[in-house]
Design a protein around this motif. Structure first.
Motif, short mmCIF file in Angstrom:
data_model
loop_
_atom_site.label_atom_id
_atom_site.label_comp_id
_atom_site.label_asym_id
_atom_site.label_seq_id
_atom_site.Cartn_x
_atom_site.Cartn_y
_atom_site.Cartn_z
N TYR A 99 0.84 -1.20 0.00
CA TYR A 99 0.00 0.00 0.00
C TYR A 99 0.87 1.24 0.00
N ASP A 100 0.68 2.10 -1.01
CA ASP A 100 1.44 3.35 -1.11
C ASP A 100 0.86 4.17 -2.27
N LYS A 101 1.47 5.31 -2.54
CA LYS A 101 1.08 6.13 -3.68
C LYS A 101 1.44 5.40 -4.98
N GLU A 102 0.60 5.53 -6.01
CA GLU A 102 0.85 4.85 -7.28
C GLU A 102 2.23 5.21 -7.83
N SER A 103 2.65 6.43 -7.62
CA SER A 103 3.94 6.89 -8.17
C SER A 103 5.14 6.49 -7.31
N SER A 104 4.90 5.80 -6.20
CA SER A 104 5.99 5.45 -5.28
C SER A 104 6.95 4.44 -5.91
N SER A 105 8.21 4.78 -5.91
CA SER A 105 9.23 3.84 -6.39
C SER A 105 9.51 2.76 -5.35
N ASP A 106 9.00 2.94 -4.13
CA ASP A 106 9.21 1.94 -3.07
C ASP A 106 8.58 0.59 -3.40
N PHE A 107 7.59 0.57 -4.29
CA PHE A 107 6.98 -0.70 -4.68
C PHE A 107 8.03 -1.64 -5.28
N TYR A 108 9.07 -1.08 -5.89
CA TYR A 108 9.97 -1.84 -6.74
C TYR A 108 11.40 -1.94 -6.20
N THR A 109 11.56 -1.84 -4.90
CA THR A 109 12.90 -1.86 -4.33
C THR A 109 13.23 -3.21 -3.70
N LEU A 110 14.51 -3.46 -3.58
CA LEU A 110 14.97 -4.66 -2.89
C LEU A 110 14.55 -4.61 -1.41
N HIS A 111 14.51 -3.42 -0.84
CA HIS A 111 14.08 -3.27 0.56
C HIS A 111 12.64 -3.78 0.74
N THR A 112 11.77 -3.44 -0.19
CA THR A 112 10.38 -3.89 -0.11
C THR A 112 10.30 -5.41 -0.29
N HIS A 113 11.06 -5.93 -1.23
CA HIS A 113 11.11 -7.38 -1.44
C HIS A 113 11.58 -8.08 -0.16
N ASP A 114 12.63 -7.55 0.45
CA ASP A 114 13.14 -8.13 1.71
C ASP A 114 12.13 -8.02 2.85
N MET A 115 11.39 -6.91 2.89
CA MET A 115 10.34 -6.73 3.90
C MET A 115 9.30 -7.84 3.75
N CYS A 116 8.93 -8.14 2.51
CA CYS A 116 7.96 -9.22 2.26
C CYS A 116 8.54 -10.57 2.71
N LEU A 117 9.80 -10.83 2.38
CA LEU A 117 10.43 -12.09 2.77
C LEU A 117 10.49 -12.24 4.28
N GLU A 118 10.76 -11.16 4.99
CA GLU A 118 10.82 -11.22 6.46
C GLU A 118 9.44 -11.55 7.05
N GLU A 119 8.41 -10.91 6.52
CA GLU A 119 7.06 -11.20 7.00
C GLU A 119 6.65 -12.63 6.64
N MET A 120 7.09 -13.10 5.49
CA MET A 120 6.80 -14.48 5.10
C MET A 120 7.43 -15.46 6.09
N LYS A 121 8.65 -15.18 6.53
CA LYS A 121 9.32 -16.04 7.52
C LYS A 121 8.50 -16.12 8.80
N ILE A 122 7.99 -14.99 9.24
CA ILE A 122 7.17 -14.94 10.46
C ILE A 122 5.94 -15.83 10.30
N GLN A 123 5.41 -15.89 9.08
CA GLN A 123 4.22 -16.70 8.81
C GLN A 123 4.57 -18.12 8.34
N ASN A 124 5.85 -18.50 8.49
CA ASN A 124 6.33 -19.83 8.09
C ASN A 124 6.07 -20.15 6.62
N LEU A 125 6.24 -19.15 5.76
CA LEU A 125 6.14 -19.33 4.32
C LEU A 125 7.54 -19.27 3.74
N LYS A 126 7.96 -20.31 3.02
CA LYS A 126 9.31 -20.40 2.51
C LYS A 126 9.33 -20.12 1.01
N ARG A 127 10.17 -19.20 0.62
CA ARG A 127 10.31 -18.80 -0.79
C ARG A 127 10.82 -19.96 -1.63
#
Length: 160
Positions: A99-127
């Protein structure tokens, strides 16, 4: 960084055919709008996992990222002239609702990808390493901003 991860849902995608165009380098979405390529694909019935979304996709081939723009169709769908296709086996995905502004470049960063991976770990979801990651630009979630001017991007990461 203003991007928020609203939730993660586990979703199944059957065998599919990604019809679109392989991208050399960074994806060129403007080329798609200028050439009305989505209009041609919208004439073909899509799988429910795709819905009314445009898809940005990446997976690793021979150690290098292979990027695509297109839409997901039933396996075996005929490829229209001027398009390419890649077949994708049935996969499970952790779909992160960002969730962010449509123009946000944060959608496409490695930081955002890593944030998703961290939350996935908490939920026991393995990439599922090197397999598909999909940006699902769902209409109207991504195309119609809310009262705060924000949109939701579905970011799907294949899981085991």
């Amino acid at each position: 960084m203003s991007i928020k991860l609203l939730e993660i849902k586990k979703e199944s995608c059957p065998a599919a055919r990604l019809i679109g165009k392989k991208q050399a380098g960074s994806p060129n979405w403007n080329e798609w709008w200028e050439n009305n390529w989505f209009e041609k694909l919208e004439e073909i019935p899509r799988i429910p996992f795709n819905g009314d979304a445009y898809i940005g996709a990446v997976h690793i081939v021979d150690g290098m990222p292979e990027r695509w723009i297109g839409m997901l169709f039933p396996a075996g769908t005929e490829v229209p002239e001027g398009f390419e296709a890649v077949d994708i086996e049935p996969l499970e995905y952790a779909v992160c609702y960002l969730y962010d502004k449509e123009s946000s470049s944060d959608f496409y960063t490695l930081h955002t990808h890593d944030m998703c991976l961290e939350e996935m770990k908490i939920q026991n979801l393995k990439r599922n390493e090197d397999n598909w990651c999909l940006e699902r630009y769902n209409c109207p979630r991504f195309t119609t901003p809310d009262e705060s001017g924000n949109v939701i991007l579905d970011y799907a990461i294949s899981i085991l």
